[in-house]
Design an enzyme around this catalytic site. Sequence first.
Site, PDB file in Angstrom:
ATOM      1  CG  HIS A  40      79.777  53.663  14.031  1.00  0.00           C
ATOM      2  ND1 HIS A  40      79.392  52.361  14.308  1.00  0.00           N
ATOM      3  CD2 HIS A  40      80.761  53.960  14.931  1.00  0.00           C
ATOM      4  CE1 HIS A  40      80.079  51.905  15.332  1.00  0.00           C
ATOM      5  NE2 HIS A  40      80.933  52.843  15.728  1.00  0.00           N
ATOM      6  CD  GLN A  78      85.436  55.173  16.975  1.00  0.00           C
ATOM      7  OE1 GLN A  78      85.840  55.840  17.927  1.00  0.00           O
ATOM      8  NE2 GLN A  78      85.487  53.847  16.962  1.00  0.00           N
ATOM      9  CG  HIS A 120      73.743  52.740  13.228  1.00  0.00           C
ATOM     10  ND1 HIS A 120      72.368  52.850  13.254  1.00  0.00           N
ATOM     11  CD2 HIS A 120      74.148  53.585  12.241  1.00  0.00           C
ATOM     12  CE1 HIS A 120      71.973  53.715  12.352  1.00  0.00           C
ATOM     13  NE2 HIS A 120      73.049  54.183  11.715  1.00  0.00           N
ATOM     14  CG  HIS A 162      70.538  49.243  13.583  1.00  0.00           C
ATOM     15  ND1 HIS A 162      71.275  49.868  14.566  1.00  0.00           N
ATOM     16  CD2 HIS A 162      70.628  47.907  13.843  1.00  0.00           C
ATOM     17  CE1 HIS A 162      71.782  48.970  15.388  1.00  0.00           C
ATOM     18  NE2 HIS A 162      71.400  47.762  14.975  1.00  0.00           N
ATOM     19  CG  ASN A 222      87.359  49.727  14.359  1.00  0.00           C
ATOM     20  OD1 ASN A 222      88.318  49.862  13.623  1.00  0.00           O
ATOM     21  ND2 ASN A 222      87.324  50.237  15.578  1.00  0.00           N
ATOM     22  CB  CYS A 260      70.951  51.509  17.881  1.00  0.00           C
ATOM     23  SG  CYS A 260      72.306  52.255  16.944  1.00  0.00           S
ATOM     24  CB  CYS A 266      68.667  54.440  15.351  1.00  0.00           C
ATOM     25  SG  CYS A 266      69.172  52.783  14.823  1.00  0.00           S
TER      26      CYS A 266
END
Length: 365
Positions: free
Chosen positions: A192, A194, A190, A139, A179, A78, A81
């Site tokens: 997150h 945007q 992971h 994660h 999303n 990933c 991470c």
Amino acid sequence: MPNTPSPTNPIATSAKLADGREIWFFDEEPTLRSVHDERPLEPRAGGSQLRWDRLTATWTAVAGHRQTRTFKPPSDECPLCPSTDGRLTEIPAESYDVVSFENRFPSLSTASVMAATGEPFVSRPGYGRCEVVCFTSDHEQSFVDLPPERVRTVIAALAHRTEQLSAMPDIAYVFCFENRGEEIGVTLQHPHGQIYAMPVLPPRIESLVNAADAHREATGECLQCEVLADEVADGSRVVAENASFVAYVPYAGRWPYEIRVVPRRHVGSLPGLTSDEMGDLAALYQECLQRMDGLDDAGPVPYIAGWQQAPTGREDTWHLAAEIFTIRRAPGRLKYLAGIESGVAFWINDIPPETAAERLRAVRV
């Protein structure tokens, strides 16, 4: 004097990645940051272009370099991470609370150098900025499971980035979103979100602007304030509320389960919230996600959540809202956009908003 760190007032530290991209660390406790990205990265991509569609009077971004972006890597590869001695990632640190950095494969970039073109085929460089916001270094976590203080830190980080990105030249709109779920199209598991800093208003925001402007011109009042008051008075679609925010299912909601989270006070964007309001937003927003997940036993719901903030220069006339929706209409069943929806944007909702609100209220959180 450095600020006193807290979830609503984290210490923000800026650094540069190996290819010149900016990264921001938001720490809840005093942390000595000495950031050195030792990866041998190629120069960052920036070949996107905005093309004008004369038939619909909208812009489309063309970004061919994004075909090579990272796609569903295993967890031990990933890129979000923390870095370790044996593997260097996008985050050059052994641990972090919340991080935001420029996307390595951006749809919009300040490095876009494509020349503008004129009639009949109008285009312009894909100027702007795309950032990735990592909510935690863990994660395996999800936003809905974050500690309350971390949710507040994430919101404070989004407010910080909104304020700075809005101040960039030629930025018309800053959109923060998340999303979740492969059904939505997530390619990195992971936790997150945007941020897109855009040189033009996206079509849906432009539509909201036009409706708000028409209402203000006719009445002198804020349309969102009026809709919020009407929803609270009606009550049938209110899902949850606290001192500063109300969460309700929109009267004409398009998605099976859709929640709008709106501040009671007229405020345009996240940077305008007080510390108390930011805490109330964190609590109610996370509660809404918990209610979404509690709808059935099919596991975490796939969802999209976005912050409808003020377009640049419209803080006084705009009213902030968060929008959360899922494409799952029942266990094992997704709402796929039919031809009438994808083709001409005429929406058909299988679940009456009043029924959706009733089911969401019934979830124990």
